[in-house]
Motif scaffolding. Structure first.
Motif, PDB file in Angstrom:
ATOM      1  N   PHE A   1       2.772  -2.895  -3.478  1.00 21.11           N
ATOM      2  CA  PHE A   1       3.244  -1.759  -4.283  1.00 21.11           C
ATOM      3  C   PHE A   1       4.758  -1.605  -4.107  1.00 21.11           C
ATOM      4  O   PHE A   1       5.498  -1.413  -5.071  1.00 21.11           O
ATOM      5  CB  PHE A   1       2.508  -0.471  -3.878  1.00 21.11           C
ATOM      6  N   ALA A   2       5.207  -1.710  -2.849  1.00 11.73           N
ATOM      7  CA  ALA A   2       6.637  -1.562  -2.579  1.00 11.73           C
ATOM      8  C   ALA A   2       7.432  -2.666  -3.261  1.00 11.73           C
ATOM      9  O   ALA A   2       8.502  -2.432  -3.843  1.00 11.73           O
ATOM     10  CB  ALA A   2       6.883  -1.588  -1.068  1.00 11.73           C
ATOM     11  N   LYS A   3       6.882  -3.882  -3.236  1.00 13.16           N
ATOM     12  CA  LYS A   3       7.556  -5.026  -3.842  1.00 13.16           C
ATOM     13  C   LYS A   3       7.752  -4.815  -5.341  1.00 13.16           C
ATOM     14  O   LYS A   3       8.749  -5.234  -5.922  1.00 13.16           O
ATOM     15  CB  LYS A   3       6.703  -6.276  -3.598  1.00 13.16           C
ATOM     16  N   ALA A   4       6.762  -4.141  -5.960  1.00  8.51           N
ATOM     17  CA  ALA A   4       6.847  -3.896  -7.394  1.00  8.51           C
ATOM     18  C   ALA A   4       7.614  -2.608  -7.696  1.00  8.51           C
ATOM     19  O   ALA A   4       7.730  -2.215  -8.854  1.00  8.51           O
ATOM     20  CB  ALA A   4       5.440  -3.813  -7.989  1.00  8.51           C
ATOM     21  N   GLY A   5       8.097  -1.954  -6.645  1.00  6.82           N
ATOM     22  CA  GLY A   5       8.888  -0.747  -6.848  1.00  6.82           C
ATOM     23  C   GLY A   5       8.060   0.495  -7.112  1.00  6.82           C
ATOM     24  O   GLY A   5       8.532   1.437  -7.745  1.00  6.82           O
TER      25      GLY A   5
ATOM     26  N   LEU B   1      -3.661  -6.163   8.585  1.00 10.03           N
ATOM     27  CA  LEU B   1      -4.258  -5.719   7.321  1.00 10.03           C
ATOM     28  C   LEU B   1      -4.449  -4.211   7.277  1.00 10.03           C
ATOM     29  O   LEU B   1      -4.087  -3.556   6.295  1.00 10.03           O
ATOM     30  CB  LEU B   1      -5.597  -6.432   7.112  1.00 10.03           C
ATOM     31  N   ASN B   2      -4.995  -3.643   8.365  1.00 11.10           N
ATOM     32  CA  ASN B   2      -5.331  -2.226   8.348  1.00 11.10           C
ATOM     33  C   ASN B   2      -4.127  -1.326   8.099  1.00 11.10           C
ATOM     34  O   ASN B   2      -4.249  -0.302   7.442  1.00 11.10           O
ATOM     35  CB  ASN B   2      -6.013  -1.825   9.657  1.00 11.10           C
ATOM     36  N   SER B   3      -2.964  -1.720   8.622  1.00 12.72           N
ATOM     37  CA  SER B   3      -1.801  -0.868   8.396  1.00 12.72           C
ATOM     38  C   SER B   3      -1.193  -1.121   7.017  1.00 12.72           C
ATOM     39  O   SER B   3      -0.419  -0.321   6.510  1.00 12.72           O
ATOM     40  CB  SER B   3      -0.762  -1.106   9.491  1.00 12.72           C
ATOM     41  N   THR B   4      -1.559  -2.255   6.411  1.00 10.33           N
ATOM     42  CA  THR B   4      -1.055  -2.566   5.078  1.00 10.33           C
ATOM     43  C   THR B   4      -1.833  -1.827   3.994  1.00 10.33           C
ATOM     44  O   THR B   4      -1.327  -1.585   2.914  1.00 10.33           O
ATOM     45  CB  THR B   4      -1.179  -4.090   4.814  1.00 10.33           C
ATOM     46  N   LEU B   5      -3.102  -1.513   4.321  1.00 15.70           N
ATOM     47  CA  LEU B   5      -3.978  -0.938   3.301  1.00 15.70           C
ATOM     48  C   LEU B   5      -3.784   0.566   3.150  1.00 15.70           C
ATOM     49  O   LEU B   5      -3.686   1.296   4.132  1.00 15.70           O
ATOM     50  CB  LEU B   5      -5.442  -1.201   3.661  1.00 15.70           C
ATOM     51  N   GLY B   6      -3.761   0.999   1.911  1.00 13.37           N
ATOM     52  CA  GLY B   6      -3.751   2.428   1.621  1.00 13.37           C
ATOM     53  C   GLY B   6      -4.885   2.755   0.660  1.00 13.37           C
ATOM     54  O   GLY B   6      -5.539   1.843   0.134  1.00 13.37           O
TER      55      GLY B   6
END
Lengths: 429, 343
Positions: A161-165, A295-300
């Protein structure tokens, strides 16, 4: 080329299953309470992993506290319940306690006369489960008790998501569509879906229906097994418009949802797609499909977005859960007591630690390891109405027909009307 | 059988002589089975004993056949006449309602057509392929045993293993796609299992991969039974290799080919495992077969009455085909074995 006798073999297998269930010693014995001692046979779907241990410990601990009651755990493959429960309930010695998903499937089993009405025996403590316990009621009677709850929503990768802004998860359908466009522009597959399994498709259509239909309409539709209200047509139309934006991965019709790195869960776990609409169990499914330890900290997580103009509540959630039923010979307090024990805070904490779902007893919420899951549980509890997955809420044959019709719709065939027709036809058959 | 009896009477040449069996030898060997010389009981006792033998030897098999084949079929047909969810007693009697419903369901018809396509494709692809490879591997070539094993290996794999293996190979961007790209055929890459118009043919390719080895091994066995002298004689008479194959080998391979056709058709009508694991009959029923339809509508939907009706219909389709095939095609091959009393 196969063996010559497949149709016969199918029949034989079915007949053999019936025969085995009828005379097998592995089924539950009628609890003999002559000397006050009872042995309860317990069919669970925890064949491996932490939950299996939790159940074994629970059985032993319950026996220690109630020396007269012995609980014999018999784990069965999850899919085996579909084929093993019907003949078992038709036999004279069904398992005393068995896995129960509630809804229409439970209702289908009631005519067997073997499923125990736990209303009175559970009235003192079932309240802690909240409104979700209704999913295990048939005609107002509590025939089953949940031990965990599920909620469907979006699991997404914060890094992609961050990469896509994208700074905040979308709260409206329009925002979701524009985020999809941003992700595509960044060469990221926006949404993964495991259409091969059909039920993930159904999550999509059902959420559109939840946003389009007022709660009263949903409840009436579940009760009458009838989708003739116009909002269900609108759900199909909305879904079609959304799918026209091509938000899913290429070849999604052949993608499984949970098996292998190429599955929809695997795609999100490995950063090949940004999000998927799945149950709260998804992080547990993803973990073994990737070597990514972070993975767990990457997931929202974010709930299904609101649809402007939709008559449904934007906070109604789609979900379900896992539970157990008792059979009539075992309806004596022992079985109900055991189910109460399973829903007690200490056992619930262990269930939660096994990462199988949200606790049926909210007091165990502190044991949730993943912060996002606490968010899911809070959302589930705040929901004005938790709609059980349609395929479980409806009688099984109708639910399966609905899933099949939605899957066909995902494949670009049929119409919004064909989904509704499939339900009506399956009901009348 | 009754070897000891033969020896008692002492007709050593009856068993060993390659000459046409003389009526005397035949009678002697039959007489030889008598337990004793008592002339008066010669006619009745063997008959009694034979009947007893028949009862004792056939009863267990017959009981199993009736109990586990005939009875379930009858029960399935009966269940199919009820609206039964699998719980409690059989639901209301519905006569042929379920059967009519199955036959009028467009999805079942579609599945049936898919089965027919698989039948035709199996015959058109596997037969020439199996036969060709068998003819090749029947010659003396280096590594023959290895090549035979290689061609036969897929058939030995469990169906589920085959399905999972191909499922992984055919993933988008998987081994098949990568291989095509590596040899410059990237343009041929398809959504093998997700394309509605392609998925059935993908399945046929997988089925061919698994089963052509079976055709080959049957043909090889058939070829072993054709005496080499016939081809030698033809060669002496000036027949070319192709002529000998066309005029001698193929006609003599007839019974083998006919049996393979029978097994192939019945197998194709019952395809299940590979399809179920790889596509579940989807997307949108594009690869469904009659048996995947049965599992979906019987077991998964808890409609055991309806499912039984589907099972009975599939059984009837296979059974009628089998009867017609036996009557009109296999009759010549089985004459003597099935149509005439032996002994």
């Amino acid at each position: 080329m196969r063996s010559l006798r497949k149709p016969a073999a199918v029949t034989i297998a079915a007949a053999a299953a019936l025969a085995l269930a009828a005379c097998g010693s592995s089924g539950g014995s009628t609890p003999s309470s002559s000397n006050g001692k009872v042995t309860l046979t317990w069919w669970t779907n925890a064949t491996a992993g932490q939950l299996k241990t939790v159940w074994q410990q629970a059985a032993v601990a319950f026996h220690t506290a109630h020396p007269n009651v012995t609980i014999q755990v018999e784990p069965l493959q999850n899919e085996a319940f579909t084929t093993k429960v019907p003949p078992a309930l038709a036999s004279s010695n069904p398992p005393d306690i068995y896995q129960q998903w509630g809804g229409g499937q439970e209702a289908t089993q009631i005519p067997s006369g073997k499923v125990a009405d736990l209303s009175k025996l559970s009235s003192g403590w079932i309240g802690q489960v909240g409104s979700a316990a209704q999913a295990w009621q048939v005609n107002g009677k509590q025939y089953g008790v949940p031990y965990d709850l599920h909620t469907v929503g979006f699991w997404y990768r914060k890094d992609l998501f961050a990469k896509a802004g994208i700074t905040t998860p979308p709260a409206t359908l329009a925002a979701l569509e524009s985020d999809d466009a941003k992700l595509k522009a960044a060469h990221i597959v926006p949404i993964a879906v495991g259409s091969k399994d059909k039920w993930p498709d159904a999550f999509w259509w059902e959420y559109f229906a939840l946003r389009e239909c007022p709660t009263a309409t949903l409840k009436a539709a579940m009760k009458s097994v009838n989708l003739s209200a116009s909002c269900f047509m609108q759900a199909g139309d909305q879904l079609k418009t959304f799918m026209a934006t091509k938000p899913f991965q290429g070849g999604f019709l052949g993608t499984p949802s949970q098996v292998g790195a190429g599955s929809s869960a695997g795609m999100v776990a490995n950063g090949k797609a940004a999000m998927e609409l799945q149950g709260d169990w998804d992080p547990g499914v993803m973990a073994p499909l990737t070597s990514d330890k972070k993975l767990n900290s990457t997931l929202g997580w974010f709930p299904f977005p609101a649809i402007s103009g939709g008559a449904g509540s934007p906070t109604t959630t789609l979900g379900g859960g896992d539970g157990f039923s008792c059979t009539t010979p075992a309806a004596e307090p022992a079985c109900a007591q055991f189910l109460q024990y399973i829903d007690s805070t200490p056992v619930q904490k262990k269930v939660v630690a096994a990462n199988v779902g949200l606790p049926a007893n909210p007091a165990a919420a502190s044991a949730l390891s993943l912060p996002a899951l606490k968010q899911v549980l809070a959302y589930n509890h705040a929901a004005p109405y938790v709609q059980t997955y349609f395929d479980i809420a409806f009688p099984t044959s109708v639910g399966q027909a609905l899933d099949a019709a939605i899957a066909t719709y995902f494949a670009g065939q049929g119409s919004p009307q064909s989904i509704i027709t499939a339900v009506n036809q399956a009901k009348s058959q | 059988m009754a070897v000891a009896g033969d020896k008692d009477v002492g007709v050593p040449q009856a068993g060993t002589s390659p000459a046409p069996p003389s009526p005397v030898a035949g009678r002697l060997s039959r007489v030889g089975r008598l337990p004793g010389p008592g002339a008066g009981s010669r006619r009745s006792r063997p008959r009694l004993r034979r009947r007893l033998e028949l009862v004792v030897l056939l009863a267990p098999a017959l009981a199993l056949f009736v109990g586990f084949v005939l009875l379930p079929i009858v029960l399935a047909a009966w269940d199919g006449m009820h609206r039964w969810t699998g719980f409690g007693s059989l639901g209301p009697f519905a006569g042929l309602y379920n059967y009519r419903l199955v036959l009028s369901d467009p999805v079942f018809r579609e599945s049936f057509v898919h089965n027919l396509i698989i039948v035709v494709a199996s015959i058109l692809i596997q037969l020439p392929l199996g036969l060709g490879v068998a003819l090749l591997l029947n010659r003396r070539i280096r590594g023959r045993a290895f090549l035979r094993t290689l061609a036969f290996a897929p058939f030995v794999l469990p169906y589920a293993t085959t399905a999972v293996m191909w499922l992984l190979l055919l993933q988008p961007g998987g081994f098949v796609d990568q291989s095509l790209k590596a040899v410059g055929l990237g343009g041929l890459v398809q959504l093998w299992l997700a394309n509605l118009h392609l998925v059935l043919y993908t399945m046929i390719a997988v089925l061919t991969w698994q089963f052509f080895g079976f055709a080959m091994i049957l043909m090889l066995a058939g070829l072993q039974g054709i005496p080499g002298e016939l081809r030698e004689a033809a060669a002496l008479d000036g027949a070319s290799g192709w002529q000998a194959t066309r005029r001698i080998t193929l006609p003599l391979l007839g019974p083998t080919i006919r049996i393979w056709l029978f097994l192939s058709v019945v197998g194709s009508l019952q395809v299940f495992d590979q399809v179920w694991i790889m596509t579940g009959g989807g997307p949108a029923n594009a690869s469904s077969t009659m048996v995947t339809y049965l599992v979906q509508h019987g077991f998964q939907s808890y409609e055991f009455g309806y499912g039984s009706a589907v099972a009975v219909i599939i059984f009837l389709i296979c059974f009628i085909f089998a009867l017609l095939y036996q009557r009109f095609v296999l009759r010549r091959d089985t004459r003597g074995a099935l149509t005439r009393a032996v002994g």
